[in-house]
Design a protein around this motif. Structure first.
Motif, PDB file in Angstrom:
ATOM      1  N   LEU A 190       0.796  -1.260  -0.066  1.00 27.98           N
ATOM      2  CA  LEU A 190      -0.004  -0.013   0.038  1.00 27.98           C
ATOM      3  C   LEU A 190       1.159   1.248   0.035  1.00 27.98           C
ATOM      4  O   LEU A 190       0.994   1.825   1.073  1.00 27.98           O
ATOM      5  N   PRO A 191       1.535   1.664  -1.161  1.00 31.44           N
ATOM      6  CA  PRO A 191       2.425   2.798  -1.179  1.00 31.44           C
ATOM      7  C   PRO A 191       1.762   4.061  -1.308  1.00 31.44           C
ATOM      8  O   PRO A 191       2.506   4.911  -0.967  1.00 31.44           O
ATOM      9  N   ARG A 204      -7.271   2.944  -2.575  1.00 33.03           N
ATOM     10  CA  ARG A 204      -8.499   2.910  -3.216  1.00 33.03           C
ATOM     11  C   ARG A 204      -8.737   1.748  -4.087  1.00 33.03           C
ATOM     12  O   ARG A 204     -10.072   0.981  -3.940  1.00 33.03           O
ATOM     13  N   GLU A 205      -7.790   1.407  -4.977  1.00 33.49           N
ATOM     14  CA  GLU A 205      -8.157   0.232  -5.788  1.00 33.49           C
ATOM     15  C   GLU A 205      -8.096  -0.893  -5.024  1.00 33.49           C
ATOM     16  O   GLU A 205      -9.167  -1.915  -5.422  1.00 33.49           O
ATOM     17  N   ARG A 263     -11.338  -5.567  -2.903  1.00 36.05           N
ATOM     18  CA  ARG A 263     -11.591  -6.634  -1.732  1.00 36.05           C
ATOM     19  C   ARG A 263     -13.054  -6.103  -0.983  1.00 36.05           C
ATOM     20  O   ARG A 263     -13.467  -6.860  -0.220  1.00 36.05           O
ATOM     21  N   ARG A 264     -13.663  -5.408  -1.680  1.00 32.99           N
ATOM     22  CA  ARG A 264     -14.976  -4.887  -1.526  1.00 32.99           C
ATOM     23  C   ARG A 264     -15.062  -4.350   0.088  1.00 32.99           C
ATOM     24  O   ARG A 264     -15.969  -4.726   0.752  1.00 32.99           O
ATOM     25  N   LEU A 265     -14.195  -3.669   0.711  1.00 31.85           N
ATOM     26  CA  LEU A 265     -13.957  -3.161   1.942  1.00 31.85           C
ATOM     27  C   LEU A 265     -14.049  -1.541   1.965  1.00 31.85           C
ATOM     28  O   LEU A 265     -13.008  -1.039   1.435  1.00 31.85           O
ATOM     29  N   GLN A 322     -14.253   6.039   4.984  1.00 28.20           N
ATOM     30  CA  GLN A 322     -15.208   5.468   4.305  1.00 28.20           C
ATOM     31  C   GLN A 322     -15.396   5.988   2.896  1.00 28.20           C
ATOM     32  O   GLN A 322     -15.320   7.031   2.723  1.00 28.20           O
ATOM     33  N   THR A 323     -15.664   5.007   2.011  1.00 25.87           N
ATOM     34  CA  THR A 323     -15.891   5.548   0.534  1.00 25.87           C
ATOM     35  C   THR A 323     -17.499   4.920   0.302  1.00 25.87           C
ATOM     36  O   THR A 323     -17.957   3.922   0.826  1.00 25.87           O
ATOM     37  N   ASN A 324     -18.097   5.634  -0.597  1.00 26.90           N
ATOM     38  CA  ASN A 324     -19.215   5.261  -1.237  1.00 26.90           C
ATOM     39  C   ASN A 324     -19.154   4.427  -2.502  1.00 26.90           C
ATOM     40  O   ASN A 324     -18.311   4.842  -3.435  1.00 26.90           O
ATOM     41  N   PRO A 325     -19.493   2.934  -2.457  1.00 32.69           N
ATOM     42  CA  PRO A 325     -18.852   2.075  -3.605  1.00 32.69           C
ATOM     43  C   PRO A 325     -19.619   2.363  -5.004  1.00 32.69           C
ATOM     44  O   PRO A 325     -18.976   2.086  -5.987  1.00 32.69           O
TER      45      PRO A 325
END
Length: 424
Positions: A188-189, A195-196, A201-203, A223-226
């Motif tokens: 996770l650089p 985000r990708e 992983r649908r987290l 948190q993000t809105n998928p």
């Protein structure tokens, strides 16, 4: 009983609380070795041995306390973590991620010229490297002086607990329940990769934590809105932007909400560069519509003092004005309270060279299943909480005074996770 050597900051709440506990219990005062004097070469453990008459076979008990609350100590530790620090002091063997490259490292001269700005986060990864080097120095010299001396918390365990990335590995290896990690830190650089991976992983709800932060410093509830891609970051991190130089980050000591992608990207990239642990956001159990978790103190394998921290926000640290409640007040029955105690005791047991830690236990909102979210080697500063008629320091010193002895002999090995400790 054996003399107690306390490496800490004289006059602060921790040092004074421990000394008062010893006075109340009729024990001699601890011999205090100031962090600042050690770092500046004004004292040494050898001099302490002479002053405390601890030569000639007498072995003390040693306690390392938190190095915070004193800016001069912070500045010296950043300098000790510099790439041009003296070679004989540049011992990174206790650092769980010693091969991690600190971003834009400060040379010794630049580090020592830092001027205090309250709350400013100067260089957290270089600070932790410096603290790891100090721990290695203290461990080595103490072992030479007192081969049979005992640590309340061994220096290598303190370094391990301080690094949330490594704590997660240790607890996972010991089958202690922890929230799911998004990925190893080296995968996770930057923000875009994060985000990708969240999408893959649908987290969509995570906690991002500065690897060596404490007191909610460097923590983001993210948190993000998928569907829309909208994002929200709730954090104590504040940002000051400049036209001519990089932004400055500071601990706002209150929660802030960010929704703009540019600001969020900047903060997350800064955290990732300094080392971050990223885990699934598990909805916490609730009391009166507010979420809570539990700070459970463990001393000598026994869970003792504890407090529920209740907050309308996802971040529950007490200094953020969370409410203090007993476990009975938040509605936990005796079986659920025993589960909290057992989980916390198992967490500390994973660090075989340590006797005291404040363990943060999260209970999920659905089944009240416990998860360990932090193991704090300095987590015993709990106000207005008693156990068997003692405050935390009195209880610790009483157990020591009774010659209770899982206090770690120097050199005791801790079982390591499968990967080598100093790699990533």
């Amino acid at each position: 009983m054996d003399r107690l050597i306390l490496i800490g900051n004289p006059g602060n709440r921790r040092t004074e609380g421990l000394q008062e506990a010893r006075r109340k219990l009729g024990m001699p005062p601890a011999v205090v070795v100031p962090y600042l004097d050690l770092l500046r070469g004004r004292t040494s453990l050898e001099q302490t041995a002479e002053l405390a008459e601890l030569r000639g076979g007498r072995s003390p008990v040693l306690r390392l306390d938190a190095p915070g609350e004193l800016f001069e100590v912070e500045r010296e530790l950043i300098a000790l973590g510099a790439p041009d620090a003296p070679a004989e002091l540049a011992d990174d063997r206790l650092l769980p991620y010693g091969a991690w490259n600190d971003p834009q490292p400060l040379p010794v001269k630049a580090a020592l010229s830092i001027q205090e700005q309250r709350g400013r986060l100067y260089h957290p990864s270089q600070w932790f490297r410096g603290y790891g080097r100090l721990l290695a120095m203290v461990e080595k010299r103490a072992k030479e002086l007192w081969p049979h001396g005992r640590w309340i918390n061994a220096p290598d365990d303190i370094a391990a607990m301080f690094d949330k990335r490594y704590t997660h590995r240790v607890l996972t290896a010991a089958n202690v329940p922890v929230p799911k990690r998004l990925a190893p830190p080296e995968q996770l650089p930057d923000y875009e990769t994060l985000r990708e991976m969240m999408s893959q992983r649908r987290l969509h709800r995570l906690f991002i934590k500065l690897a060596a932060g404490s007191g909610a410093c460097g923590v983001i509830a993210y948190q993000t809105n998928p569907v829309t891609g909208a994002e929200l970051a709730v954090t104590t991190i504040g940002v000051e932007s400049y036209n001519t130089r990089p932004p400055a980050y500071y601990n706002a000591v209150k929660l802030r909400r960010y929704t703009g992608s540019q600001e969020i990207r900047s903060i997350i990239n800064w955290l990732l560069a300094h080392g971050a642990h990223i885990e699934q956001w598990i909805a916490k159990a609730a009391y009166m519509g507010h979420s809570y978790d539990i700070r459970q103190l463990v001393v000598g394998g026994e869970a003792c003092h504890r407090i529920a921290r209740v907050s309308p926000t996802p971040i529950t640290n007490l200094h953020l004005r969370s409410q203090r409640k007993t476990l009975d007040e938040v509605g936990l029955n005796s079986s659920e309270q025993d589960t909290v105690k057992d989980c916390a005791e198992r967490a500390l047991a994973a660090f075989g060279g340590s006797t005291v830690a404040g363990v943060d236990v999260l209970l999920d909102s659905r089944l009240k299943k416990p998860y360990i979210v932090d193991v704090n080697p300095f987590g015993d500063l709990l106000y207005r909480v008693e156990y068997s008629g003692c405050n935390p320091y009195e209880w610790e010193m009483r157990r020591l005074g009774e010659t209770f002895s899982p206090f770690s002999p120097m050199g005791k090995e801790r079982s390591e996770p499968a990967e080598r400790k100093n790699e990533y």
